[in-house]
Every structure is written in C-alpha cells, then in structure tokens.
Design an enzyme around this catalytic site. Sequence first.
Site, PDB file in Angstrom:
ATOM      1  N   GLU A 297      30.870  40.639  22.889  1.00 34.80           N
ATOM      2  CA  GLU A 297      29.542  40.773  23.515  1.00 34.80           C
ATOM      3  C   GLU A 297      28.372  41.615  22.850  1.00 34.80           C
ATOM      4  O   GLU A 297      27.865  42.366  23.785  1.00 34.80           O
ATOM      5  CB  GLU A 297      29.956  41.147  24.914  1.00 34.80           C
ATOM      6  CG  GLU A 297      30.729  40.338  25.670  1.00 34.80           C
ATOM      7  CD  GLU A 297      31.292  40.769  27.092  1.00 34.80           C
ATOM      8  OE1 GLU A 297      31.336  41.958  27.461  1.00 34.80           O
ATOM      9  OE2 GLU A 297      31.656  39.635  27.915  1.00 34.80           O
ATOM     10  N   ASP A 376      38.794  36.759  31.944  1.00 29.78           N
ATOM     11  CA  ASP A 376      38.283  37.846  32.163  1.00 29.78           C
ATOM     12  C   ASP A 376      38.266  38.122  33.776  1.00 29.78           C
ATOM     13  O   ASP A 376      37.587  38.101  34.638  1.00 29.78           O
ATOM     14  CB  ASP A 376      36.673  37.901  31.901  1.00 29.78           C
ATOM     15  CG  ASP A 376      36.099  39.018  31.948  1.00 29.78           C
ATOM     16  OD1 ASP A 376      36.752  40.146  32.116  1.00 29.78           O
ATOM     17  OD2 ASP A 376      34.809  39.112  32.314  1.00 29.78           O
ATOM     18  N   GLU A 404      35.270  43.440  40.220  1.00 33.39           N
ATOM     19  CA  GLU A 404      34.537  42.715  39.668  1.00 33.39           C
ATOM     20  C   GLU A 404      34.499  41.201  40.264  1.00 33.39           C
ATOM     21  O   GLU A 404      33.370  40.822  40.719  1.00 33.39           O
ATOM     22  CB  GLU A 404      34.412  42.782  38.026  1.00 33.39           C
ATOM     23  CG  GLU A 404      33.364  42.068  37.796  1.00 33.39           C
ATOM     24  CD  GLU A 404      33.203  41.965  36.142  1.00 33.39           C
ATOM     25  OE1 GLU A 404      33.925  42.621  35.375  1.00 33.39           O
ATOM     26  OE2 GLU A 404      32.337  41.344  35.414  1.00 33.39           O
TER      27      GLU A 404
END
Length: 690
Positions: A297, A376, A404
């Site tokens: 990323e 993820d 998340e």
Amino acid sequence: SALYKAWLQYSELRDGDLRRVYAEWFGRVYLEADPGTGPGQRSAVLETAVRELRHGAGKMLGVDPVVLIGEPDEGPCLVIRRRRGTGTGETASRPWEKGEGAFSVSLRPSGSGRRLELSADSDRGVLYGVFHLLRGIAMERTPEALETEASPVNRLRMINQWDNADGSIERGYAGKSIFYRDGNIVRDVARIRDYARLLASVGINAISINNVNVHEQETRFIAEEGLPDVARVAAVFREYGIALFLSINFASPLAIGGLNTADPLDAGVRNWWTETARRIYRHIPDFGGFVVKADSEHRPGPFAYGRDHADGANMLAEALEPYGGLVIWRCFVYNCMQDWRDRSTDRARAAYDHFKPLDGRFRDNVLMQIKNGPMDFQVREPVSPLFGAMRQTNQVIEFQITQEYTGQQRHLCYLIPQWKQVLDFETHAVPDGGEVKRIVEGSGFGMKYSGVAAVSNTGDDACWTGHPLAQANLYGYGRLTWDPDLSAEEIAQEWVGQTFGNDREVAETVTRMLMSSWPIYESYTAPLGVGWMVVPHTHYGPDVDGYEYSRWGTYHFADRDGIGVDRTVATGTGYTAQYFSPNRDIYESPGTCPDELLLFFHHVPYGHRLRSGKTVIQHIYDTHFEGAEAAEDLRGKWTSLEGKVDSERYALVAERLAEQAEHARHWRDVINTYFYRKSGVPDERGRRIY
Ligand code: BDP
C-alpha cells in the site's frame, strides 16, 4: 469508573465464607528469600506483582497483606516461590523465551490447615500467577479451582497499536491515542500504565506503539532526539513484563539518515541500521525489535532497489541480532493498483505468491506476520494458505481486534469464536497436528520464535474500546493467545463475571449476547464469504458496489445471473491450489465447499442450491431478514438487564445496541434490494423488498 476499570473491577466478594478463606491467606504473603526479593532489590515486574496483589486483596477481601521475606511459618498464608533463578527482571531473559511466564498454584498443608502456594520460573510468571489468583477470586471460584500448572502456549503475545504521533488512530473507534498528542509522546504516562496493567493481566508480553504506516514524525522515534521519550514508554511497559517494539519506515536511511538510498544491500545503509540498533539499545536495553510494513500500500521497501523481502528483513535482523531483537515482517503485500478487468491478478493469492518462494531465506530472528485470512479482516474469510506453506520461517498470525470491518465498535461483534475457528483450522501441512495454532506456536515445524499479534481496539475513550462490550475482544485476545484451547464461551464467561459481577442472570444474558453476535453481524452484511460491500475508505455501512470498479482487488462480480469469485484451478484464478490436500479439493468444488465460503471460491447462479438446501438468493434474503431481527433481539436482551447493571454502562450499551438495530435494518434493505433488482428473483416468502 466501572467503565474504565474494565475487567479489573475487584469488587468486594459477596460470598462471606469465601471471602474469609481467601482473606486469611492473603493477609500474610511470604516472598521466598531470594537475592532479588529483598526490599529495594526487587525487579520492576515483581514490584508490580506485589502492588497488584495488595490492591486486589484490599478491594475484594478487605485485607492489607503483610509482605514477609523467608520461609513461612505454620499459619495460613500465601507463599510465592521462584522455582529457578532467571535474574531479577530488567536483565532477565526475553519475555518470549520458552517457559517464560510459567507458574503453578497449589494448596499445601500448613500447621492444622492449608496455605496457598504460587511458584514461578520468573518474575513474569509471578505476575501472571497473581493475576490468575485475582481473576479466580473475582469469579468467586473455590480455592481448589485455582490450582493449576500454567504456561503460555504462544511465546510472542503481541499487541499492535496503529496510533499516529498526531494523536489519531488508524482504524481506531475508541477516541484518540493514549500515547501521543500533537506530534509527541504524552508527558503523563498514567493512562499508559493502566493500559499496560490491563494487557499484562491477560498475558500480553509485547507491544508495538506506532502505526504500521509510519509517517515522518514517527520515523524520528529511532533518531537520537526521539529515543528518550520512547524509552519513557518502554519503562512503563517493562514494569508489566511487556517488551516495546516500534514500527519502522524502511526508507529511514533516506528520511533521517542523510543517505541517498535505502538499498538493503548497500554497505552504507547496513551500517546506518547497525548504528541505529546500537543507539536504540543504549536507550532501551530490552527493546523488542521492529515491525515492518514494506512494499505494501505505497509504503517503501526493498523492491525499489530490485531486492526482495528476505534481503530487506535480513538486513534489519542482522542489526538487531546482537541485542536479541526481532524483526516482525508483515506479509500484507499485494498490488493495490490492479485492474478490475484483469481477473488473473487475484489479491487473495498475493501473500503466498510473494512469500512462499522465500521460505528458508530468512534469518533466525525474523518472523513473518500473516493476517488470519488472505484478504483483509473480513467478517468471514478462509484461513491464509501461507500457514504451513512456509516450513523454515517463524510465523506470527495477525488478528484485528479493532473492528474495522466488523461494525467499528458500534455493532456488537465478539470475535473470539472467529479466531478460534482460524486457530483450529487443520492445514494438513503435516500428517497430524497441522492446525494453525500448532504452526503459530512453533511446534508444527520446530520454530524458534512464534506467536500471535493483533491490532488493538483501544483509545482514550472512557471505556477504552468505544463499545463497553468490545472490551471482551481485548480480554479474550489475550486469554486465547495464552491458551488457544480455551473455548470462546469460557472466555466470555470469565470476562462477564469479572466485568459485571457474578449475578447469574447478567452473566448468562451477556454471555449469550456475545456468543451470538458474530453470526448476527455476518448475517446482515456481505453474504457467504464474499466480503467487502462496505463504504470505501471508512469501511462502515453497506455499499454493495463501493469497491466493485476500483483497483483494490476486492470484487464480488455480481451480475444479473449470479455472484461470487471463481478462485478454482479449473476455471478461475487458481487460488485453491495454495492449500494442501484435501482442503484444496474441498474448496475447488461448489458441492463440497462450505456454504459460508461459497462465494469466496465460486461464481454461481442465484438459483444455485447451497448444502443447506436453500438457493443462494433465498439465503441472502433470509439471512438479512433474520439478521436485522436478531440485532433487534440483542437490544431486547440488554433491556431485560436494566437495574442489574450500573446505569452508566447500561445506558452506553443500550445506545450502541439501538444504533446497531437501526443500522442492521439499513444493511438488510440495501443488500436485499440490490440483489432483488439484479436478479429479478422474488422472495419466496413474499416479504417486502424495496
Ligand atoms: C487495512 C487497513 C489499513 C491498514 C492495512 C494494513 O484498512 O488502514 O494500513 O490494513 O494492515 O485493513 O497495513
């Protein structure tokens, strides 16, 4: 407040008989004579243990223990023995050495009665033993039930903070950072100490204190001017037997070293890291090591210089090696700029494709940190195929306590059942005992270091975790990591008892709420393992096509005929081949693939029949209707406890559950409407879909 104390409430014991028994023992505590146990000579960890013992005994039993040194007399007492000397703490062996933290508790005859004995190999063991005793007392367990022979299964039991120096927290849902304010480490470390105490009480022995995405301010933590402040924080964690790690910026030699490269094979760069390690250990002699997110990323890494992850990790490992430090290298590496039309670049394949070929090339003090699933931290994913695939590499599993993708601590989602499924997963990497938990605790392939890490869910919020019931995930993470064979339910019961007291109705209701919460969350969000369908960037709330046409590689491929990602060898991305047999065969065929993962592995028509007998489309409708109802029901359960839980915590949880119920209906409607319009297939039961 009760919110702040979390599971360390230490309320006065209700049971008078039990209180008297324990009070007698805890009134006199013998520390066996040892060079390290004299006043003023005790290690920081032992001091902490004694302090905690005093505190707990005072609150729960109403006694102030007299601490005596030497051999006990015949009276009732608590004896604390060190089984073998491993030094006095500060200079003792690393927390992740084998056997570190082990302790035993037994009842022994003493005069005409009995006494309680806690024996441990190390000061950390004493501390864990003290927390074990206090936990048992808080849960009103009998003395016999406290007898144990305990030793942590995983050596590294780590927490990763994703905190930034500006005080924000990446993916944080519980306020601001307790570590930083306005670019600096906080001056007053009192709250950090309270946090260390919570973590130590569940056996955590390592923490990285800054975000894996390292910005300019945090890059400076390893410079001479940054280290004194980091050392202050390390000193706090040291009192609790927790080693401090830092996330580092791979490009530090460029950013703060005045060099014009960060090439891991460049002599100047290597020298800079060697100097940096020396500098760090001058300030923090027991520094744990580095956590590294590289070439992921947009973070810098060895690829820029034509080098690979082994070159990068080994360079850092060499620098830390003389001091016993570790390099924890994250495997969350994939192409986040891929083209959605190119189905050959399956993101799920990436970690294995990058790291499996490097097996055997990493130095001894390098550990690969692998997320539990290949994508993820979705509500449902298969287990990462990398576990077991690397046979000569230390492996650490990474979980995400911060929610998340699982409701951001606004929704209730007790994650221990999910993590247990992952840890119990049989990889078939070895003929028997190839479960993920055996691989990450190191016995699978005889690894030197091993363990578990997880992204923290805490912040400066009054209850630490945004949602008061989300404390159970932090508590449970520590307990599960200490002993992966504890059941999710046992852990829930422990947490509830200590947090809310031992009232039967409260304990049973809250335990049931926790245990049902993950399936409930799964049922009204993305179906059958396909994942995502969340609002881009914030990841809260439904947006079915939010990521469908972006470059992140997270697709569901829904069209008018069907949905799902074909990851088979026969017609798809070939991802299933990354598993050992028979897992690869089970996943390869829609007939044997478990329902809950069907759309992760297969693209199927809406009319495809699941193993449950339902069609995919009907499953989507049913689970979303049921899920929204179940969320409403959670709220009802909590309401039944009004007056039985203190009003502050009652109100806060009630507010969160109301929001969840409302938001679950929103999820239901968005998902059902989307699939109704895409497929044109009506609900068999004729319920209203907009
Ligand atoms: C993702 C998060 C992102 C993290 C990344 C990571 O969305 O904020 O930086 O993982 O683990 O889940 O590095």
